[in-house]
Write a protein that holds these residues in place. Structure first.
Motif, PDB file in Angstrom:
ATOM      1  N   GLN A 145     -11.398  -6.475  -0.476  1.00 49.01           N
ATOM      2  CA  GLN A 145     -10.946  -5.269  -1.156  1.00 49.01           C
ATOM      3  C   GLN A 145      -9.433  -5.166  -1.263  1.00 49.01           C
ATOM      4  O   GLN A 145      -8.924  -4.731  -2.300  1.00 49.01           O
ATOM      5  N   PRO A 146      -8.649  -5.517  -0.230  1.00 50.77           N
ATOM      6  CA  PRO A 146      -7.188  -5.417  -0.393  1.00 50.77           C
ATOM      7  C   PRO A 146      -6.594  -6.483  -1.305  1.00 50.77           C
ATOM      8  O   PRO A 146      -5.372  -6.542  -1.435  1.00 50.77           O
ATOM      9  N   ALA A 147      -7.437  -7.331  -1.918  1.00 52.59           N
ATOM     10  CA  ALA A 147      -6.891  -8.408  -2.744  1.00 52.59           C
ATOM     11  C   ALA A 147      -6.084  -7.861  -3.910  1.00 52.59           C
ATOM     12  O   ALA A 147      -5.051  -8.431  -4.293  1.00 52.59           O
ATOM     13  N   VAL A 148      -6.543  -6.739  -4.497  1.00 54.35           N
ATOM     14  CA  VAL A 148      -5.823  -6.164  -5.635  1.00 54.35           C
ATOM     15  C   VAL A 148      -4.429  -5.720  -5.204  1.00 54.35           C
ATOM     16  O   VAL A 148      -3.431  -5.956  -5.901  1.00 54.35           O
ATOM     17  N   GLY A 149      -4.327  -5.084  -4.034  1.00 50.31           N
ATOM     18  CA  GLY A 149      -3.013  -4.678  -3.538  1.00 50.31           C
ATOM     19  C   GLY A 149      -2.109  -5.854  -3.248  1.00 50.31           C
ATOM     20  O   GLY A 149      -0.901  -5.801  -3.505  1.00 50.31           O
ATOM     21  N   VAL A 150      -2.690  -6.948  -2.735  1.00 48.84           N
ATOM     22  CA  VAL A 150      -1.888  -8.139  -2.471  1.00 48.84           C
ATOM     23  C   VAL A 150      -1.352  -8.731  -3.770  1.00 48.84           C
ATOM     24  O   VAL A 150      -0.173  -9.094  -3.874  1.00 48.84           O
ATOM     25  N   VAL A 151      -2.229  -8.802  -4.788  1.00 47.40           N
ATOM     26  CA  VAL A 151      -1.790  -9.340  -6.083  1.00 47.40           C
ATOM     27  C   VAL A 151      -0.699  -8.453  -6.680  1.00 47.40           C
ATOM     28  O   VAL A 151       0.305  -8.950  -7.222  1.00 47.40           O
ATOM     29  N   ARG A 152      -0.871  -7.138  -6.571  1.00 53.23           N
ATOM     30  CA  ARG A 152       0.154  -6.229  -7.102  1.00 53.23           C
ATOM     31  C   ARG A 152       1.480  -6.420  -6.366  1.00 53.23           C
ATOM     32  O   ARG A 152       2.554  -6.411  -6.988  1.00 53.23           O
ATOM     33  N   GLY A 153       1.414  -6.581  -5.049  1.00 51.48           N
ATOM     34  CA  GLY A 153       2.641  -6.810  -4.294  1.00 51.48           C
ATOM     35  C   GLY A 153       3.329  -8.111  -4.668  1.00 51.48           C
ATOM     36  O   GLY A 153       4.558  -8.167  -4.772  1.00 51.48           O
ATOM     37  N   VAL A 154       2.531  -9.170  -4.906  1.00 49.63           N
ATOM     38  CA  VAL A 154       3.109 -10.452  -5.314  1.00 49.63           C
ATOM     39  C   VAL A 154       3.787 -10.332  -6.671  1.00 49.63           C
ATOM     40  O   VAL A 154       4.901 -10.831  -6.886  1.00 49.63           O
ATOM     41  N   LEU A 155       3.128  -9.646  -7.602  1.00 52.68           N
ATOM     42  CA  LEU A 155       3.724  -9.469  -8.932  1.00 52.68           C
ATOM     43  C   LEU A 155       5.004  -8.638  -8.865  1.00 52.68           C
ATOM     44  O   LEU A 155       5.993  -8.944  -9.547  1.00 52.68           O
ATOM     45  N   THR A 156       4.999  -7.600  -8.043  1.00 50.77           N
ATOM     46  CA  THR A 156       6.210  -6.786  -7.880  1.00 50.77           C
ATOM     47  C   THR A 156       7.349  -7.604  -7.278  1.00 50.77           C
ATOM     48  O   THR A 156       8.516  -7.488  -7.699  1.00 50.77           O
ATOM     49  N   THR A 157       7.020  -8.450  -6.299  1.00 52.09           N
ATOM     50  CA  THR A 157       8.045  -9.304  -5.700  1.00 52.09           C
ATOM     51  C   THR A 157       8.619 -10.290  -6.707  1.00 52.09           C
ATOM     52  O   THR A 157       9.843 -10.495  -6.761  1.00 52.09           O
ATOM     53  N   LEU A 158       7.754 -10.889  -7.502  1.00 50.22           N
ATOM     54  CA  LEU A 158       8.240 -11.822  -8.528  1.00 50.22           C
ATOM     55  C   LEU A 158       9.113 -11.113  -9.561  1.00 50.22           C
ATOM     56  O   LEU A 158      10.148 -11.651  -9.982  1.00 50.22           O
ATOM     57  N   ALA A 159       8.694  -9.906  -9.972  1.00 43.00           N
ATOM     58  CA  ALA A 159       9.510  -9.143 -10.924  1.00 43.00           C
ATOM     59  C   ALA A 159      10.862  -8.789 -10.316  1.00 43.00           C
ATOM     60  O   ALA A 159      11.907  -8.881 -10.986  1.00 43.00           O
ATOM     61  N   GLY A 160      10.866  -8.395  -9.043  1.00 45.75           N
ATOM     62  CA  GLY A 160      12.133  -8.099  -8.386  1.00 45.75           C
ATOM     63  C   GLY A 160      13.022  -9.314  -8.260  1.00 45.75           C
ATOM     64  O   GLY A 160      14.245  -9.232  -8.456  1.00 45.75           O
ATOM     65  N   LEU A 161      12.430 -10.473  -7.943  1.00 44.82           N
ATOM     66  CA  LEU A 161      13.215 -11.700  -7.825  1.00 44.82           C
ATOM     67  C   LEU A 161      13.844 -12.081  -9.158  1.00 44.82           C
ATOM     68  O   LEU A 161      15.031 -12.444  -9.222  1.00 44.82           O
ATOM     69  N   LEU A 162      13.056 -11.986 -10.232  1.00 43.78           N
ATOM     70  CA  LEU A 162      13.592 -12.297 -11.555  1.00 43.78           C
ATOM     71  C   LEU A 162      14.697 -11.320 -11.937  1.00 43.78           C
ATOM     72  O   LEU A 162      15.737 -11.723 -12.497  1.00 43.78           O
ATOM     73  N   THR A 163      14.512 -10.041 -11.623  1.00 45.48           N
ATOM     74  CA  THR A 163      15.536  -9.041 -11.930  1.00 45.48           C
ATOM     75  C   THR A 163      16.820  -9.305 -11.160  1.00 45.48           C
ATOM     76  O   THR A 163      17.932  -9.195 -11.707  1.00 45.48           O
ATOM     77  N   VAL A 164      16.687  -9.673  -9.883  1.00 42.13           N
ATOM     78  CA  VAL A 164      17.876  -9.972  -9.070  1.00 42.13           C
ATOM     79  C   VAL A 164      18.631 -11.167  -9.639  1.00 42.13           C
ATOM     80  O   VAL A 164      19.871 -11.158  -9.721  1.00 42.13           O
TER      81      VAL A 164
END
Length: 372
Positions: A145-164
């Motif tokens: 069940q927490p897989a969706v939250g993990v995927v969302r966190g990974v996508l947010t981290t990647l977006a933040g890394l690209l923005t930085v």
């Protein structure tokens, strides 16, 4: 009380209320935009660290700043991406291999064989696993069940890394224009002073990155030696992962210890105990010897200042504070040295044998015609 006094009191009360409301609104705005502000701080950190490399490349080989900036960023972040691939690709292979062997591992575990079965047997949990198979399967389904939250966190981290990366690139690219515009607002003398302060701050951040990388290389190398001697598989990949985790001050070695010790215990209890003891000793050496001494040389800070600044910043701002504590302390030392030079604050010393009333008044003024 006159009408003028009433109006003055009301005006002061309105000013105080306005300042309080403005402070609350400013704090609320900072809280709502905290993620973007963190990205800006991290991007500025990388920009200050990479700007000297871009300036040197532009002066010596490449005349166009856009091309020099692009080459430096491609080299640095390409190297980081290569290191990440060296870690992620073997991990994905191992995860796929583990998924293929999951039914067999489950049967071995229930029978008390294999690494997991032996651990469960020692902990006296195998009987529970055998007696409650339906409950174990229900726990396993809940873990998905927490897989969706993990995927969302990974996508947010990647977006933040690209923005930085994009923000840091634009900061370095536009740095000469920004600096010229800022220095154009002050006189020539102040401009030279600010330019010198900027160079010293940039040297401090670059020294911090160099020292941090050196500590991580030492940690990764020693981890590889210990894992190789104990026969733990994939020692190189695990050591590289530990070196990357060790970039985080104070807690990085602990994160690396969890990864390496877990791999050691999966291999054999003896290997796990050896790796765990190694990290207990190494973390004390790194936190109280390597990091203060190396950072003191790289950032030119007192070792005690390095350790205290990291502890305080980690307590106040968590992971980001721990990462930025040492360069922030170095920059603060530069600013104090420039704007509060030694001898500015004078503490009067009373004359020998003089009472409290005879002490020199603040400011050092003497009565006319008096001598000291």
């Amino acid at each position: 009380m006159s009408d003028a006094d009433d109006r003055g009191t009301a005006r002061r009360a309105l000013i105080v209320i306005g300042l309080v409301l403005a402070t609350v609104a400013g704090l609320a705005l900072i809280w709502m935009t905290r993620r973007v502000l963190v990205w800006l701080v991290v991007a500025a950190f990388f920009a200050v660290a990479l700007k000297p490399l871009v300036d040197r490349l532009e002066r010596r080989w490449v005349r166009r700043r856009a091309l020099a900036t692009l080459l430096v960023f491609l080299a640095v972040f390409g190297l980081l991406a290569a290191l990440g691939a060296l870690i992620v690709v073997p991990l994905f292979d191992e995860v796929g291999r583990f998924v293929d062997r999951a039914p067999e591992v489950y049967r071995e575990t229930r029978a008390g064989r294999g690494p997991f079965g032996e651990v469960l047997e020692r902990l006296r949990l195998r009987s529970y696993l055998v007696a409650h198979p339906d409950q174990v399967q229900r726990y396993g389904s809940q873990l998905r069940q927490p897989a969706v939250g993990v995927v969302r966190g990974v996508l947010t981290t990647l977006a933040g890394l690209l923005t930085v990366i994009v923000l840091a690139y634009l900061m370095v690219l536009e740095a000469p224009k920004i600096i010229r515009s800022a220095l154009g607002l002050v006189g020539d003398g102040a401009a030279d002073r600010l330019r010198r302060i900027g160079r010293e701050c940039s040297r401090t951040v670059t020294g911090y990155l160099t020292g941090n990388l050196l500590i991580s290389v030492i940690c990764g190398g020693l981890t590889f030696v210990v894992l190789a001697l104990t026969g733990v598989p994939f020692a190189g990949v695990i050591a590289l992962l530990v070196a990357v985790a060790d970039l985080i001050p104070l807690v990085g070695a602990t994160l690396g210890a969890i990864i390496a010790a877990g791999a050691g215990f999966l291999h054999s209890p003896t290997a796990g105990i050896v790796v765990l003891v190694f990290f207990v000793v190494y973390q004390q050496v790194e936190n109280h010897l390597l990091q203060p001494v190396i950072m003191a040389r790289a950032v030119r800070l007192n070792p005690l200042t390095v350790l205290v600044s990291v502890l305080l910043a980690a307590e106040l701002a968590g992971l980001l504070g721990a990462l930025l504590a040492i360069p922030a302390a170095g920059v603060a030392q530069i600013l104090l040295r420039e704007f509060a030079p030694a001898g500015r604050w004078h503490v009067p010393i009373p004359a020998v044998g003089a009472g409290p009333d005879d002490a020199e008044p603040p400011g050092g003024d003497h009565p006319a015609g008096g001598t000291r």
